[in-house]
Enzyme design. Structure first.
Site, short mmCIF file in Angstrom:
data_model
loop_
_atom_site.label_atom_id
_atom_site.label_comp_id
_atom_site.label_asym_id
_atom_site.label_seq_id
_atom_site.Cartn_x
_atom_site.Cartn_y
_atom_site.Cartn_z
N ARG A 1 -4.63 -9.76 4.42
CA ARG A 1 -5.01 -9.70 3.01
C ARG A 1 -3.77 -9.33 2.20
NH1 ARG A 1 -6.82 -5.79 -0.68
NH2 ARG A 1 -8.40 -6.57 -2.16
N LYS B 1 0.82 -1.21 0.00
CA LYS B 1 0.00 0.00 0.00
C LYS B 1 0.85 1.27 0.00
CE LYS B 1 -4.56 -1.36 1.51
NZ LYS B 1 -5.64 -1.17 2.49
#
Length: 286
Positions: free
Chosen positions: A255, A221
Site C-alpha cells: 500500500r 510512515k
C-alpha cells in the site's frame, strides 16, 4: 493464488495498492485528492504506473476532527461507484473499520475491505462474507481507531501479530469470506512504536510462512521517519528500502503513495529472486 475482484495473482507476483485519500487532512498529501477530479486523476495516474488496487480512504488514520459514518460514506461511496464505472478492471479497496460503510461501498462496487484497525467492528468481516469480497486482517494491538500508541509493550510483538491476524483471517473464512481473498497485515505504526515496527519488518517471513498473503502498509510512515530522523516529505528513500526488504522476505501487496518508484523496486527484487526476467538482456550478447 490471491484472487481480488476480477484479478488473480500467483504467489510470487507483487501487487501495488495505490492510496487515494478522500480526506481534507491526510498526513501525507494534506487533502490533495479530497475533491473528485484530483482524486480521479490520481487513480488514472496510479493505474498507468502499475497499481492493480486503488485503496480509497474516507477517514484520516490519526487523531483529528471527528468523522461520522455518514460523512465517511459520503466521501467514499459515490467515488467508488465512479471509479468502478471508469476503471472496470481495477480492484477497488476501501480503508474502513465500520461495517455500515463497508456495506455501502460493497453495494457501490468495492472488491476489498481494508480493515486497518484489527476487527474493532466484527461486523465488517460479516459484510465481506455477505458480498464475497476480500478482507485485509490487520494487527493494531487492540488500539481504538484514530488513536496513537502510548507506551505499548509486547512480550513478543510478532507472536502477537500472528495470533491476531491469523485469528481474524480464520474467522473471516469461517464466516464465508473467500479464503483466496483474505490477506494479513502486520500493521506498521498501528499500536506499535518504531522498534516494534522494525522488528515486525525484520520478522516478516514468519507471517509469510503462515500461507496467508501478506500486505504491508509502509509508505512514509512514522517508523521510517523516526528511524532516519526525517520529516514526512523526506521518507521516500527509507520507504523504498523497507519495501525492498519486505519483498525479499515474501510480502505480496504494498500500500503506497509512490506507485512508479515502488514498481521499480518490486520488479528489481523479483528479478534478483529469479521470479521475473529482465525487461531487456542485451549486455554481453550483442
Amino acid at each position: 493464488m490471491l484472487r481480488l475482484g476480477r484479478r488473480e495473482f500467483d504467489a510470487h507476483e507483487p501487487v501495488i495498492m495505490a492510496i487515494v485519500n478522500r480526506t481534507p487532512d491526510s498526513f501525507y498529501d494534506q487533502g490533495a485528492t479530497f475533491l473528485d477530479e484530483p482524486a480521479l486523476a490520481r487513480v488514472e495516474q496510479a493505474v498507468a504506473e502499475g497499481a492493480a488496487i486503488i485503496d480509497v480512504g474516507g477517514v484520516k488514520a490519526g487523531p483529528g476532527e471527528e468523522v461520522s459514518a455518514a460523512e465517511e460514506a459520503r466521501r467514499t461511496v459515490g467515488f467508488v461507484a465512479e471509479v468502478r464505472r471508469r476503471f472496470p478492471e481495477v480492484i477497488i479497496s476501501v480503508d474502513t473499520w465500520r461495517a455500515s460503510v463497508g456495506e455501502a461501498v460493497c453495494e457501490a462496487g468495492a472488491d476489498l475491505l481494508n480493515d486497518a484497525w484489527g476487527g474493532v467492528d466484527p461486523g465488517l468481516a460479516e459484510v465481506a462474507a455477505q458480498y464475497k469480497v476480500g478482507l485485509v486482517c490487520t494487527h493494531a494491538g487492540g488500539a481504538e481507531p484514530r488513536t496513537r500508541p502510548h507506551r505499548v509493550t509486547y512480550d513478543d510483538v510478532m507472536a502477537d501479530i500472528l495470533r491476531v491476524t491469523v485469528g481474524l483471517a480464520e474467522r473471516a473464512v469461517a464466516l464465508g469470506v473467500p479464503r483466496e481473498s483474505v490477506l494479513i497485515d502486520p500493521g506498521h505504526d498501528f499500536g506499535k512504536n518504531t522498534r516494534h515496527s522494525l522488528e515486525a519488518t525484520r520478522r516478516l517471513g514468519e507471517m509469510v510462512e503462515t500461507g496467508w498473503p501478506v500486505l504491508v502498509s509502509l509508505s512514509n510512515k512514522d517508523f521510517v521517519g523516526e528511524t532516519l530522523d526525517k520529516p514526512v516529505k523526506e521518507r521516500v528513500v527509507g520507504t523504498l528500502a523497507t519495501t525492498a526488504v519486505s519483498a525479499w522476505l515474501g510480502a505480496q501487496v504494498y500500500r503506497v503513495h509512490e506507485v512508479g518508484e515502488t514498481r521499480q523496486v518490486l520488479d528489481m527484487v523479483a528479478s534478483i529472486a529469479g521470479h521475473r526476467p529482465p525487461a531487456v538482456a542485451r549486455r554481453g550478447l550483442a
